[in-house]
Design a protein around this motif. Structure first.
Motif, PDB file in Angstrom:
ATOM      1  N   VAL A   4       0.841  -1.273   0.040  1.00  0.00           N
ATOM      2  CA  VAL A   4       0.003  -0.117   0.093  1.00  0.00           C
ATOM      3  C   VAL A   4       0.725   1.267   0.003  1.00  0.00           C
ATOM      4  O   VAL A   4       1.777   1.260   0.878  1.00  0.00           O
ATOM      5  CB  VAL A   4      -0.891  -0.129   1.150  1.00  0.00           C
ATOM      6  CG1 VAL A   4      -1.841   1.450   1.238  1.00  0.00           C
ATOM      7  CG2 VAL A   4      -1.604  -1.150   1.354  1.00  0.00           C
ATOM      8  N   LEU A   5       0.751   2.186  -1.254  1.00  0.00           N
ATOM      9  CA  LEU A   5       1.389   3.398  -1.228  1.00  0.00           C
ATOM     10  C   LEU A   5       0.537   4.393  -0.280  1.00  0.00           C
ATOM     11  O   LEU A   5      -0.460   4.557  -0.760  1.00  0.00           O
ATOM     12  CB  LEU A   5       1.627   3.763  -2.400  1.00  0.00           C
ATOM     13  CG  LEU A   5       2.621   3.121  -3.486  1.00  0.00           C
ATOM     14  CD1 LEU A   5       2.556   3.460  -4.653  1.00  0.00           C
ATOM     15  CD2 LEU A   5       4.027   3.084  -2.717  1.00  0.00           C
ATOM     16  N   ALA A   6       0.859   4.492   1.186  1.00  0.00           N
ATOM     17  CA  ALA A   6      -0.026   5.415   2.047  1.00  0.00           C
ATOM     18  C   ALA A   6       0.465   6.945   1.543  1.00  0.00           C
ATOM     19  O   ALA A   6       1.455   7.389   2.024  1.00  0.00           O
ATOM     20  CB  ALA A   6       0.061   5.140   3.223  1.00  0.00           C
ATOM     21  N   LEU A   7      -0.455   7.466   1.003  1.00  0.00           N
ATOM     22  CA  LEU A   7      -0.296   8.973   0.732  1.00  0.00           C
ATOM     23  C   LEU A   7      -0.967  10.035   1.973  1.00  0.00           C
ATOM     24  O   LEU A   7      -2.018   9.891   1.834  1.00  0.00           O
ATOM     25  CB  LEU A   7      -0.833   9.264  -0.706  1.00  0.00           C
ATOM     26  CG  LEU A   7      -0.848  10.492  -1.233  1.00  0.00           C
ATOM     27  CD1 LEU A   7       0.623  10.911  -1.382  1.00  0.00           C
ATOM     28  CD2 LEU A   7      -1.744  10.686  -2.559  1.00  0.00           C
ATOM     29  N   ALA A   8      -0.013  10.441   2.464  1.00  0.00           N
ATOM     30  CA  ALA A   8      -0.577  11.496   3.612  1.00  0.00           C
ATOM     31  C   ALA A   8      -1.011  12.696   2.963  1.00  0.00           C
ATOM     32  O   ALA A   8      -0.457  13.401   2.135  1.00  0.00           O
ATOM     33  CB  ALA A   8       0.629  11.801   4.709  1.00  0.00           C
ATOM     34  N   ASP A  34       0.771  -5.720  -9.828  1.00  0.00           N
ATOM     35  CA  ASP A  34      -0.017  -6.305  -9.097  1.00  0.00           C
ATOM     36  C   ASP A  34      -0.020  -6.213  -7.689  1.00  0.00           C
ATOM     37  O   ASP A  34       1.257  -6.003  -7.269  1.00  0.00           O
ATOM     38  CB  ASP A  34       0.292  -7.803  -9.802  1.00  0.00           C
ATOM     39  CG  ASP A  34      -0.091  -8.348 -10.792  1.00  0.00           C
ATOM     40  OD1 ASP A  34      -1.113  -7.371 -11.585  1.00  0.00           O
ATOM     41  OD2 ASP A  34       0.656  -9.173 -11.499  1.00  0.00           O
ATOM     42  N   ASP A  35      -0.882  -6.404  -7.037  1.00  0.00           N
ATOM     43  CA  ASP A  35      -0.937  -6.223  -5.304  1.00  0.00           C
ATOM     44  C   ASP A  35      -0.316  -4.729  -4.732  1.00  0.00           C
ATOM     45  O   ASP A  35       0.355  -4.746  -3.727  1.00  0.00           O
ATOM     46  CB  ASP A  35      -0.183  -7.412  -4.875  1.00  0.00           C
ATOM     47  CG  ASP A  35      -0.734  -8.783  -5.168  1.00  0.00           C
ATOM     48  OD1 ASP A  35      -2.000  -8.708  -5.300  1.00  0.00           O
ATOM     49  OD2 ASP A  35      -0.168  -9.569  -5.457  1.00  0.00           O
ATOM     50  N   VAL A  36      -0.472  -3.858  -5.407  1.00  0.00           N
ATOM     51  CA  VAL A  36      -0.048  -2.418  -5.320  1.00  0.00           C
ATOM     52  C   VAL A  36      -1.226  -1.661  -5.345  1.00  0.00           C
ATOM     53  O   VAL A  36      -1.897  -1.624  -6.421  1.00  0.00           O
ATOM     54  CB  VAL A  36       1.011  -1.789  -5.982  1.00  0.00           C
ATOM     55  CG1 VAL A  36       1.382  -0.468  -5.617  1.00  0.00           C
ATOM     56  CG2 VAL A  36       2.264  -2.876  -5.978  1.00  0.00           C
ATOM     57  N   SER A  37      -1.427  -0.901  -4.106  1.00  0.00           N
ATOM     58  CA  SER A  37      -2.678   0.006  -4.151  1.00  0.00           C
ATOM     59  C   SER A  37      -2.205   1.243  -3.769  1.00  0.00           C
ATOM     60  O   SER A  37      -1.162   1.495  -2.753  1.00  0.00           O
ATOM     61  CB  SER A  37      -3.816  -0.493  -3.363  1.00  0.00           C
ATOM     62  OG  SER A  37      -3.491  -0.554  -2.122  1.00  0.00           O
ATOM     63  N   VAL A  38      -2.798   2.702  -4.169  1.00  0.00           N
ATOM     64  CA  VAL A  38      -2.596   3.660  -3.605  1.00  0.00           C
ATOM     65  C   VAL A  38      -3.816   4.239  -2.799  1.00  0.00           C
ATOM     66  O   VAL A  38      -4.627   4.211  -3.182  1.00  0.00           O
ATOM     67  CB  VAL A  38      -2.408   4.770  -4.487  1.00  0.00           C
ATOM     68  CG1 VAL A  38      -1.989   6.181  -4.042  1.00  0.00           C
ATOM     69  CG2 VAL A  38      -1.218   4.301  -5.595  1.00  0.00           C
ATOM     70  N   GLN A  39      -3.650   4.417  -1.450  1.00  0.00           N
ATOM     71  CA  GLN A  39      -4.314   5.213  -0.575  1.00  0.00           C
ATOM     72  C   GLN A  39      -4.129   6.417   0.157  1.00  0.00           C
ATOM     73  O   GLN A  39      -2.866   6.482   0.742  1.00  0.00           O
ATOM     74  CB  GLN A  39      -4.988   3.664   0.473  1.00  0.00           C
ATOM     75  CG  GLN A  39      -5.033   2.514  -0.080  1.00  0.00           C
ATOM     76  CD  GLN A  39      -5.288   1.362   0.877  1.00  0.00           C
ATOM     77  OE1 GLN A  39      -5.463   1.799   2.029  1.00  0.00           O
ATOM     78  NE2 GLN A  39      -5.264   0.121   0.442  1.00  0.00           N
ATOM     79  N   VAL A  40      -5.085   7.045   0.310  1.00  0.00           N
ATOM     80  CA  VAL A  40      -4.822   8.567   1.005  1.00  0.00           C
ATOM     81  C   VAL A  40      -5.280   8.449   2.406  1.00  0.00           C
ATOM     82  O   VAL A  40      -6.342   7.607   2.738  1.00  0.00           O
ATOM     83  CB  VAL A  40      -5.629   9.677   0.344  1.00  0.00           C
ATOM     84  CG1 VAL A  40      -5.464  10.804   1.160  1.00  0.00           C
ATOM     85  CG2 VAL A  40      -5.113   9.930  -1.178  1.00  0.00           C
ATOM     86  N   PHE A  41      -4.496   8.968   3.350  1.00  0.00           N
ATOM     87  CA  PHE A  41      -4.863   8.912   4.781  1.00  0.00           C
ATOM     88  C   PHE A  41      -4.680  10.276   5.662  1.00  0.00           C
ATOM     89  O   PHE A  41      -3.887  11.046   4.979  1.00  0.00           O
ATOM     90  CB  PHE A  41      -4.016   7.735   5.490  1.00  0.00           C
ATOM     91  CG  PHE A  41      -2.903   8.071   5.750  1.00  0.00           C
ATOM     92  CD1 PHE A  41      -2.295   8.620   6.873  1.00  0.00           C
ATOM     93  CD2 PHE A  41      -1.728   7.834   4.701  1.00  0.00           C
ATOM     94  CE1 PHE A  41      -0.868   8.913   7.267  1.00  0.00           C
ATOM     95  CE2 PHE A  41      -0.482   8.171   4.988  1.00  0.00           C
ATOM     96  CZ  PHE A  41       0.148   8.806   6.094  1.00  0.00           C
ATOM     97  N   ASP A  42      -5.109  10.272   6.585  1.00  0.00           N
ATOM     98  CA  ASP A  42      -5.006  11.582   7.401  1.00  0.00           C
ATOM     99  C   ASP A  42      -4.507  11.125   8.952  1.00  0.00           C
ATOM    100  O   ASP A  42      -4.548   9.722   9.324  1.00  0.00           O
ATOM    101  CB  ASP A  42      -6.213  12.224   7.965  1.00  0.00           C
ATOM    102  CG  ASP A  42      -6.760  13.089   6.629  1.00  0.00           C
ATOM    103  OD1 ASP A  42      -6.390  13.817   6.067  1.00  0.00           O
ATOM    104  OD2 ASP A  42      -8.178  12.769   6.122  1.00  0.00           O
ATOM    105  N   TYR A  48      -2.277   4.621  10.702  1.00  0.00           N
ATOM    106  CA  TYR A  48      -2.889   4.245   9.601  1.00  0.00           C
ATOM    107  C   TYR A  48      -2.511   2.589   9.291  1.00  0.00           C
ATOM    108  O   TYR A  48      -3.270   1.794   8.783  1.00  0.00           O
ATOM    109  CB  TYR A  48      -2.482   5.129   8.198  1.00  0.00           C
ATOM    110  CG  TYR A  48      -3.483   4.770   7.260  1.00  0.00           C
ATOM    111  CD1 TYR A  48      -4.627   4.774   6.907  1.00  0.00           C
ATOM    112  CD2 TYR A  48      -2.539   4.170   5.972  1.00  0.00           C
ATOM    113  CE1 TYR A  48      -5.500   4.347   5.885  1.00  0.00           C
ATOM    114  CE2 TYR A  48      -3.520   3.831   4.832  1.00  0.00           C
ATOM    115  CZ  TYR A  48      -4.598   3.910   4.881  1.00  0.00           C
ATOM    116  OH  TYR A  48      -5.623   3.700   3.645  1.00  0.00           O
ATOM    117  N   ALA A  49      -1.149   2.445   9.566  1.00  0.00           N
ATOM    118  CA  ALA A  49      -0.764   1.250   9.373  1.00  0.00           C
ATOM    119  C   ALA A  49      -1.551   0.084  10.133  1.00  0.00           C
ATOM    120  O   ALA A  49      -1.941  -1.069   9.670  1.00  0.00           O
ATOM    121  CB  ALA A  49       0.810   0.976   9.654  1.00  0.00           C
ATOM    122  N   GLN A  50      -1.769   0.335  11.468  1.00  0.00           N
ATOM    123  CA  GLN A  50      -2.451  -0.468  12.259  1.00  0.00           C
ATOM    124  C   GLN A  50      -3.936  -0.426  11.890  1.00  0.00           C
ATOM    125  O   GLN A  50      -4.577  -1.616  11.766  1.00  0.00           O
ATOM    126  CB  GLN A  50      -2.649   0.176  13.801  1.00  0.00           C
ATOM    127  CG  GLN A  50      -1.197  -0.228  14.387  1.00  0.00           C
ATOM    128  CD  GLN A  50      -1.259   0.903  15.786  1.00  0.00           C
ATOM    129  OE1 GLN A  50      -1.800   1.712  15.970  1.00  0.00           O
ATOM    130  NE2 GLN A  50      -0.921  -0.060  16.689  1.00  0.00           N
TER     131      GLN A  50
END
Length: 189
Positions: A4-8, A34-42, A48-50
């Motif tokens: 997961v590419l976590a985009l803050a 494959d098996d890679v996603s991009v997600q935005v978090f605050d 967010y990892a937890q």
């Protein structure tokens, strides 16, 4: 497994691209992975990892200054979430000097950055910065046509023709009997 590419959503940092633009660019760059996603978090990345059940956070390091900052953050994250591992990847020597500010500078001076970033990112940055530079140039041209100059923060500051401070410019008043356009002499003694 999934990456997961976590985009803050980073409110304390001024980025060239909005969160939505970065999401779009990262999604385009990773669309064939494959098996890679991009997600935005605050909030905090460790929280967010937890939240998504991640067991590892991977961080990149370029130089010693990066290490000091990342090491302190990793220790705090380990304190907040002992079950999440932090792994550091060192950059290869050929990219040690590459940074977002350096790439923006190259683009502003017309150099290609294609060897450092995916083509879609290079093209987007060129469009973005050229648009900003064109707007800044047009703004300066318009202000000049109206006898105005800009103060460093970007707002009009001084009416050249009438030799007076523009209201709210933050400039100190012109001393009595002296015009703003006259040179200032500093005595060294």
């Amino acid at each position: 497994d999934e990456v997961v590419l976590a985009l803050a959503r980073n409110v304390s940092k001024t980025a060239a691209f909005t969160t939505e633009e970065r999401l779009e660019l990262l999604t385009e760059v990773t669309k064939d992975m494959d098996d890679v996603s991009v997600q935005v978090f605050d909030g905090l990345v460790v929280h967010y990892a937890q939240q998504i059940g991640a067991t590892t956070i991977i961080r990149g390091l370029r130089a010693l200054a990066d290490f000091e900052y990342e090491f302190e953050m990793a220790l705090m994250n380990k304190h907040l979430a002992p079950d999440v591992e932090i792994v550091f990847f060192m950059t290869s020597q050929e990219y040690l000097y590459v940074s977002s500010s350096r790439l923006k500078e190259l683009v502003r001076f017309g150099a290609s950055i294609d060897e450092f970033v995916p083509k879609v990112v290079a093209d987007a940055l060129e469009r973005k910065l050229r648009g900003i530079d064109q707007l800044a140039g047009r703004r300066s041209q318009l202000l000049g046509q109206h006898g105005m100059i800009e103060k460093p923060s970007g707002g009009p500051a001084f009416d050249i023709e009438n030799d007076k401070r523009v209201s709210g410019s933050g400039l100190p008043p012109v001393p009595e009997g002296r015009r703003r356009s006259q040179p200032v002499r500093f005595d060294s003694g």
